[in-house]
Design a protein around this motif. Structure first.
Motif, PDB file in Angstrom:
ATOM      1  N   ALA A   1      -3.365   2.834  -2.038  1.00 33.27           N
ATOM      2  CA  ALA A   1      -4.539   3.527  -0.160  1.00 33.27           C
ATOM      3  C   ALA A   1      -3.405   4.523  -0.022  1.00 33.27           C
ATOM      4  CB  ALA A   1      -3.724   2.076   0.531  1.00 33.27           C
ATOM      5  N   LEU A   2      -2.019   4.375  -0.226  1.00 31.41           N
ATOM      6  CA  LEU A   2      -1.490   5.759   0.603  1.00 31.41           C
ATOM      7  C   LEU A   2      -2.174   7.261   0.268  1.00 31.41           C
ATOM      8  CD1 LEU A   2       1.748   4.469   0.976  1.00 31.41           C
ATOM      9  CD2 LEU A   2       1.086   4.731   2.825  1.00 31.41           C
ATOM     10  N   LYS A   3      -2.046   6.840  -1.008  1.00 32.26           N
ATOM     11  CA  LYS A   3      -2.530   8.194  -1.490  1.00 32.26           C
ATOM     12  C   LYS A   3      -3.859   8.561  -1.734  1.00 32.26           C
ATOM     13  CE  LYS A   3      -0.151   7.851  -6.170  1.00 32.26           C
ATOM     14  NZ  LYS A   3       0.192   7.233  -7.798  1.00 32.26           N
ATOM     15  N   LYS A   4      -3.870   7.733  -1.332  1.00 31.37           N
ATOM     16  CA  LYS A   4      -6.469   7.793  -0.606  1.00 31.37           C
ATOM     17  C   LYS A   4      -5.555   8.708   0.798  1.00 31.37           C
ATOM     18  CE  LYS A   4     -10.383   5.527  -0.492  1.00 31.37           C
ATOM     19  NZ  LYS A   4     -11.038   4.787  -0.845  1.00 31.37           N
ATOM     20  N   PHE A   5      -4.907   7.730   1.519  1.00 34.02           N
ATOM     21  CA  PHE A   5      -5.233   7.957   2.963  1.00 34.02           C
ATOM     22  C   PHE A   5      -4.223   9.469   2.940  1.00 34.02           C
ATOM     23  CE2 PHE A   5      -2.790   6.558   7.090  1.00 34.02           C
ATOM     24  CZ  PHE A   5      -4.525   7.311   7.934  1.00 34.02           C
ATOM     25  N   ALA A   6      -3.419   9.640   2.157  1.00 30.10           N
ATOM     26  CA  ALA A   6      -2.471  10.961   2.357  1.00 30.10           C
ATOM     27  C   ALA A   6      -4.131  12.032   1.688  1.00 30.10           C
ATOM     28  CB  ALA A   6      -2.135  11.217   1.591  1.00 30.10           C
ATOM     29  N   ALA A   7      -4.828  11.412   0.884  1.00 32.72           N
ATOM     30  CA  ALA A   7      -5.866  13.017   0.022  1.00 32.72           C
ATOM     31  C   ALA A   7      -7.119  12.919   1.794  1.00 32.72           C
ATOM     32  CB  ALA A   7      -6.246  12.251  -0.660  1.00 32.72           C
ATOM     33  N   GLY A   8      -7.506  11.725   2.608  1.00 33.48           N
ATOM     34  CA  GLY A   8      -8.163  12.215   3.132  1.00 33.48           C
ATOM     35  C   GLY A   8      -7.278  13.182   4.813  1.00 33.48           C
ATOM     36  N   LEU A   9      -6.218  12.909   4.725  1.00 34.87           N
ATOM     37  CA  LEU A   9      -5.802  13.794   5.723  1.00 34.87           C
ATOM     38  C   LEU A   9      -5.862  15.455   5.349  1.00 34.87           C
ATOM     39  CD1 LEU A   9      -2.497  11.494   7.405  1.00 34.87           C
ATOM     40  CD2 LEU A   9      -4.689  11.980   7.785  1.00 34.87           C
ATOM     41  N   VAL A  10      -5.064  15.469   3.958  1.00 29.50           N
ATOM     42  CA  VAL A  10      -5.862  17.150   3.680  1.00 29.50           C
ATOM     43  C   VAL A  10      -6.959  17.309   3.559  1.00 29.50           C
ATOM     44  CG1 VAL A  10      -5.130  18.993   1.672  1.00 29.50           C
ATOM     45  CG2 VAL A  10      -3.303  16.852   2.341  1.00 29.50           C
ATOM     46  N   ARG A  11      -7.931  16.536   3.106  1.00 27.97           N
ATOM     47  CA  ARG A  11      -9.224  17.128   3.409  1.00 27.97           C
ATOM     48  C   ARG A  11      -9.560  17.667   4.514  1.00 27.97           C
ATOM     49  NH1 ARG A  11     -10.285  13.234  -0.728  1.00 27.97           N
ATOM     50  NH2 ARG A  11     -10.937  11.837   0.754  1.00 27.97           N
ATOM     51  N   ALA A  12      -9.390  16.086   5.840  1.00 29.85           N
ATOM     52  CA  ALA A  12      -9.706  16.616   7.066  1.00 29.85           C
ATOM     53  C   ALA A  12      -9.243  17.761   7.627  1.00 29.85           C
ATOM     54  CB  ALA A  12      -9.688  15.446   7.746  1.00 29.85           C
ATOM     55  N   GLY A  13      -7.960  17.979   7.380  1.00 31.40           N
ATOM     56  CA  GLY A  13      -7.272  19.162   8.122  1.00 31.40           C
ATOM     57  C   GLY A  13      -6.144  18.765   9.068  1.00 31.40           C
TER      58      GLY A  13
END
Length: 237
Positions: free
Chosen positions: A39-51
């Motif tokens: 869940a933390l990895k997915k959250f980190a990837a989402g922060l990066v994708r969203a800028g």
């Protein structure tokens, strides 16, 4: 994303059972709320994708008290941002003082996959970590070698770096023993001579032998020889 907004989302992902499980694995580590690593990895990837990762990371570095999951998330964000080494390495240096346990250290190292693509660029950083005299900085250097530098053209240099590193503390010694066990399973001929008495710090040597013997890639007769070696007994050539 602001830090407060991030914390609210992390709270929503937290599980009490997992908090108890993680706390048992990480005695003495404060601020565990119980968010699973996927869940933390997915959250980190989402922060990066969203800028939104730079805003969040700035708030993270400005904060004092932190949750364990925020440290873990910071490592995943730095790795997921896919920055060039000249931008990533300063962030790693800034993150390093917040790496205070084996879990954050090892998870970050595994996530930093760019190190395997740009080994030459990250090699000076690894030397810096190994020479630091700090327990978790040294562990980070060793685990980066273990995760990303076992390619044939780097194997010898990586093995030598592990064997010659100063090991200030239990978690650095454990990392060295763990790394040597995996290097051994990759190339027995190069690593076995190092397992004789006097070639390595005794605790590291015994950790390496124990971990090798725990592997299914090690045959029973080989395990017997290695255990005799660890005990200081003569074994057949």
């Amino acid at each position: 994303m602001t830090r407060d907004a991030c914390r609210a989302q992390l709270r929503g992902m937290a599980e009490e059972g997992y908090r108890q499980f993680s706390s048992a694995l990480l005695p003495g580590v404060a601020g565990i709320i119980g968010v699973r690593l996927p869940a933390l990895k997915k959250f980190a990837a989402g922060l990066v994708r969203a800028g939104e990762w730079e805003e969040w990371l700035a708030g993270y570095f400005a904060a004092g008290e932190r949750w364990f999951e925020e440290d873990m998330l910071a490592g995943f964000v730095i790795a997921a941002a896919k920055l060039p080494p000249e931008a990533c390495i300063p962030l790693v240096r800034r993150f390093l003082p917040r790496v205070g346990n084996w879990s954050v250290c090892d998870s970050f190292c595994a996530a930093l996959k760019d190190a395997a693509k740009r080994r030459e660029c990250y090699w000076p950083l690894i030397g810096e970590l190994l020479d630091s005299g700090e327990e978790f900085a040294v562990r980070m250097g060793i685990v980066l070698l273990l995760d990303h530098y076992r390619a044939p053209d780097w194997f010898g240099r990586a093995l030598e770096a592990v064997c010659t590193a100063g090991l200030p503390g239990y978690y650095a010694e454990m990392a060295a023993g763990w790394a040597l066990s995996i290097f051994y399973l990759d190339d027995r001929g190069k690593v076995r001579p190092l397992l004789t008495a006097g070639k390595l710090p005794e605790r590291v040597r015994r950790i390496a032998v124990r971990k090798i013997c725990e592997s299914r890639r090690c045959m029973p007769e080989e395990k017997a020889e290695l255990r005799a070696l660890a005990a200081g007994k003569e074994v057949r050539p």
